[in-house]
Design an enzyme around this catalytic site. Structure first.
Site, mmCIF file in Angstrom:
data_model
loop_
_atom_site.group_PDB
_atom_site.id
_atom_site.type_symbol
_atom_site.label_atom_id
_atom_site.label_comp_id
_atom_site.label_asym_id
_atom_site.label_seq_id
_atom_site.Cartn_x
_atom_site.Cartn_y
_atom_site.Cartn_z
ATOM 1 N N ARG A 1 71.260 119.861 -24.377
ATOM 2 C CA ARG A 1 72.456 120.556 -24.637
ATOM 3 C C ARG A 1 72.343 122.064 -24.881
ATOM 4 O O ARG A 1 72.956 122.582 -25.695
ATOM 5 C CB ARG A 1 73.223 119.774 -25.815
ATOM 6 C CG ARG A 1 73.604 118.386 -25.525
ATOM 7 C CD ARG A 1 74.591 118.202 -26.509
ATOM 8 N NE ARG A 1 75.064 116.596 -26.454
ATOM 9 C CZ ARG A 1 74.220 115.648 -26.788
ATOM 10 N NH1 ARG A 1 73.442 116.008 -27.737
ATOM 11 N NH2 ARG A 1 74.865 114.444 -26.646
ATOM 12 N N LYS B 1 76.290 134.784 -16.766
ATOM 13 C CA LYS B 1 76.869 133.625 -15.760
ATOM 14 C C LYS B 1 75.728 133.131 -15.164
ATOM 15 O O LYS B 1 74.579 133.706 -14.688
ATOM 16 C CB LYS B 1 77.765 134.260 -14.977
ATOM 17 C CG LYS B 1 79.219 134.688 -15.362
ATOM 18 C CD LYS B 1 79.708 135.036 -14.050
ATOM 19 C CE LYS B 1 81.067 135.464 -14.408
ATOM 20 N NZ LYS B 1 82.043 136.044 -13.048
ATOM 21 N N GLU C 1 74.855 146.922 -4.901
ATOM 22 C CA GLU C 1 75.029 146.672 -6.304
ATOM 23 C C GLU C 1 75.018 147.782 -6.961
ATOM 24 O O GLU C 1 75.994 148.138 -7.946
ATOM 25 C CB GLU C 1 74.755 145.506 -6.976
ATOM 26 C CG GLU C 1 74.740 144.039 -6.154
ATOM 27 C CD GLU C 1 76.262 143.435 -6.163
ATOM 28 O OE1 GLU C 1 77.274 144.044 -6.738
ATOM 29 O OE2 GLU C 1 76.392 142.379 -5.359
ATOM 30 N N LYS D 1 76.652 147.516 -16.417
ATOM 31 C CA LYS D 1 77.076 146.361 -16.484
ATOM 32 C C LYS D 1 77.095 145.493 -17.649
ATOM 33 O O LYS D 1 78.109 144.926 -18.031
ATOM 34 C CB LYS D 1 76.230 145.096 -15.762
ATOM 35 C CG LYS D 1 76.753 143.740 -15.469
ATOM 36 C CD LYS D 1 76.257 142.824 -14.309
ATOM 37 C CE LYS D 1 76.966 141.550 -14.381
ATOM 38 N NZ LYS D 1 76.493 140.627 -13.414
ATOM 39 N N GLU E 1 85.604 137.330 -18.219
ATOM 40 C CA GLU E 1 86.414 137.541 -17.119
ATOM 41 C C GLU E 1 87.713 137.847 -17.505
ATOM 42 O O GLU E 1 88.544 137.412 -16.629
ATOM 43 C CB GLU E 1 86.258 136.468 -16.181
ATOM 44 C CG GLU E 1 86.896 136.606 -14.676
ATOM 45 C CD GLU E 1 85.370 137.095 -13.834
ATOM 46 O OE1 GLU E 1 85.661 137.511 -12.614
ATOM 47 O OE2 GLU E 1 84.360 136.479 -13.999
ATOM 48 N N ARG F 1 85.941 143.050 -16.622
ATOM 49 C CA ARG F 1 84.988 142.414 -15.866
ATOM 50 C C ARG F 1 85.404 142.200 -14.699
ATOM 51 O O ARG F 1 84.632 142.192 -13.548
ATOM 52 C CB ARG F 1 84.541 141.226 -16.715
ATOM 53 C CG ARG F 1 83.437 140.463 -16.081
ATOM 54 C CD ARG F 1 82.736 139.445 -16.883
ATOM 55 N NE ARG F 1 81.496 138.998 -16.228
ATOM 56 C CZ ARG F 1 80.549 138.249 -16.829
ATOM 57 N NH1 ARG F 1 80.524 138.006 -17.962
ATOM 58 N NH2 ARG F 1 79.400 137.890 -15.976
ATOM 59 N N ASN G 1 83.876 143.019 -9.486
ATOM 60 C CA ASN G 1 84.162 142.721 -7.895
ATOM 61 C C ASN G 1 84.435 143.263 -7.004
ATOM 62 O O ASN G 1 84.949 142.740 -5.890
ATOM 63 C CB ASN G 1 85.413 141.524 -8.213
ATOM 64 C CG ASN G 1 85.167 140.238 -9.151
ATOM 65 O OD1 ASN G 1 83.957 139.946 -9.162
ATOM 66 N ND2 ASN G 1 86.022 139.788 -9.889
ATOM 67 N N HIS H 1 83.877 142.783 -3.161
ATOM 68 C CA HIS H 1 83.718 141.402 -3.305
ATOM 69 C C HIS H 1 84.625 140.410 -2.713
ATOM 70 O O HIS H 1 84.131 139.297 -2.285
ATOM 71 C CB HIS H 1 83.181 140.699 -4.582
ATOM 72 C CG HIS H 1 81.700 141.257 -5.051
ATOM 73 N ND1 HIS H 1 81.178 142.643 -5.148
ATOM 74 C CD2 HIS H 1 80.563 140.439 -5.347
ATOM 75 C CE1 HIS H 1 79.881 142.596 -5.530
ATOM 76 N NE2 HIS H 1 79.505 141.460 -5.413
ATOM 77 N N HIS I 1 83.044 138.550 0.351
ATOM 78 C CA HIS I 1 83.016 137.157 0.243
ATOM 79 C C HIS I 1 83.375 136.588 1.428
ATOM 80 O O HIS I 1 82.510 135.784 2.170
ATOM 81 C CB HIS I 1 83.595 136.424 -0.892
ATOM 82 C CG HIS I 1 82.814 136.522 -2.264
ATOM 83 N ND1 HIS I 1 83.342 136.575 -3.200
ATOM 84 C CD2 HIS I 1 81.355 136.452 -2.301
ATOM 85 C CE1 HIS I 1 82.521 136.510 -4.338
ATOM 86 N NE2 HIS I 1 81.215 136.614 -3.585
ATOM 87 N N HIS J 1 74.080 139.160 1.544
ATOM 88 C CA HIS J 1 75.181 139.177 0.276
ATOM 89 C C HIS J 1 75.451 140.824 0.363
ATOM 90 O O HIS J 1 76.599 141.141 0.195
ATOM 91 C CB HIS J 1 74.775 138.749 -1.042
ATOM 92 C CG HIS J 1 75.697 138.911 -2.096
ATOM 93 N ND1 HIS J 1 77.224 138.248 -1.915
ATOM 94 C CD2 HIS J 1 75.617 139.968 -3.144
ATOM 95 C CE1 HIS J 1 77.682 138.805 -3.078
ATOM 96 N NE2 HIS J 1 76.879 139.618 -3.712
#
Ligand code: NAD
Length: 343
Positions: free
Chosen positions: A108, A130, A172, A214, A224, A228, A232, A235, A239, A249
């Site tokens: 856990r 994340k 990035e 960042k 998010e 935040r 993106n 992206h 994507h 990527h």
């Protein structure tokens, strides 16, 4: 070695900049750690892992899956890892995502930290808490948000990073500059990948600046909301083209950035698309937007950034200043058709 601590909602992350892996014992007792790395990093940096408990996973995105987590957990059990053990992910974004996720679910949740070894890992993937895995075609579908206890930046790892991965990572870096830091954008315009490879100090400073950009965004909006979303940038379209054309990527993000600039011209009177395009190309990234708009829209309709019939698109007002602009899907369709003719 310079230390800086960032505070998140329920934990803190200490960053060690300009560090050397030979000093790792100052950060965590190696005997209490289980290192997770991938075969490429392990093969090139064996000496760092000698005498330690190490889990070596297979390299690449296709192994960022539940099966790898199961194998990692089996090895953690074999090694007798417990709540006093620290998991240390040493690798690119795949390794850090896997390590953070395994550490979040094993017993856990046990402590973990990262020593990122790719540009993308250093400036992006290791930061923000994340972590997770892909499921089928769905990238990062399963995971948790949990901050690493430490980030250990040893840029000498980058000496063995393939050049193509440097290029990917710089997408990035350029993204961060475009959304938050016009001075960094100008610095990148003056330099090149070759320059950063040759200048250790400049590279270390560049990494540090990107970590700050960042981290500052994530500290404010860990889960998010608000700012935040700015991360993106590039992206949404990125994507979609990544998915359709199976591009690396960073290449997909570069095309997405160009697309976002053209939409910014249309909606926000943004005037610097040529500068952004030149910079992306200078760092070896593609900017050709000649794509299939129908297929792109099909994928965009499933994007997480879409709510009902509105897409929350990250655009630029000017260099260093990004905003989230809600665009009705009907309007976005027209925009995508018009920009997909641009080269
Ligand atoms: P990666 O981990 O697959 O690394 C790219 C390649 O470089 C791999 O083959 C790897 O073995 C190799 N490599 C890494 N460091 C090396 C070194 N020092 N020497 C030699 N080879 C080395 O990919 P990446 O580009 O680092 O990261 C991409 C992943 O990061 C994706 O899965 C993406 O979803 C994830 N990501 C996560 C976040 C986040 O917030 N968690 C953010 C951005 C990206």
């Amino acid at each position: 070695m310079h230390k800086k601590t960032y505070s998140f909602s329920s934990s803190r992350t200490t960053c060690y900049f300009e560090a050397s892996f030979s000093q790792f014992n100052k950060v965590a007792e190696k005997d209490r750690c289980v290192f997770i790395t991938d075969q490429h990093v392990f093969d090139q940096h064996k000496k760092y892992f000698r005498g330690s408990r190490v889990v070596v996973i297979r390299p690449g995105e296709s192994f960022k899956v539940q099966q790898t987590i199961d194998q990692v957990i089996d090895q953690l059990i074999e090694y007798g890892a417990d709540r006093k053990t620290t998991i240390v992910g040493v690798g690119g974004g795949v390794v850090t995502d896997i390590s953070g996720f395994a550490a979040s679910v094993y017993m856990r949740g046990i402590p973990f930290g990262f020593a990122p070894t790719s540009i993308l890992g250093m400036v992006d993937a290791s930061i923000g808490g994340k972590n997770g895995i892909d499921v089928g075609h769905y990238k990062n579908l399963v995971g948790t948000i949990r901050q690493p206890a430490f980030l250990f930046y040893d840029t000498s790892f980058l000496q063995t990073l393939p050049h193509e991965e440097w290029i990917n990572g710089f997408a990035e870096v350029i993204k961060h500059a475009a959304i938050k830091d016009a001075a960094l954008f100008r610095e990148l315009e003056k330099n090149s990948i070759h320059y950063y490879k040759k200048n250790k100090k400049a590279l270390a400073a560049l990494i540090r600046k990107n970590v700050m950009i960042k981290s500052a965004v994530v500290m404010k909006y860990e889960f998010e909301v608000g700012d935040r979303k700015l991360l993106n940038f590039g992206h949404t379209l990125g994507h979609a083209v990544e998915n359709i054309y199976e591009l690396p990527h960073g290449h997909a993000v570069a095309i997405g950035i160009k697309g976002a600039c053209l939409i910014s011209e249309e909606l926000l009177n943004f005037k610097e698309t040529a500068r952004v395009t030149d910079l992306l190309e200078k760092y070896g990234l593609p900017t050709d937007l000649h794509t299939d708009p129908g297929k792109i829209l099909e994928i965009m309709r499933m994007d997480k950034k879409k709510t009902r019939d509105i897409m929350n698109y990250v655009l630029l007002e000017k260099l260093g200043k990004a905003v989230v602009k809600p665009i009705p899907m009907k309007h976005l369709e027209k925009l995508i058709y018009s920009i997909s003719r641009a080269r």
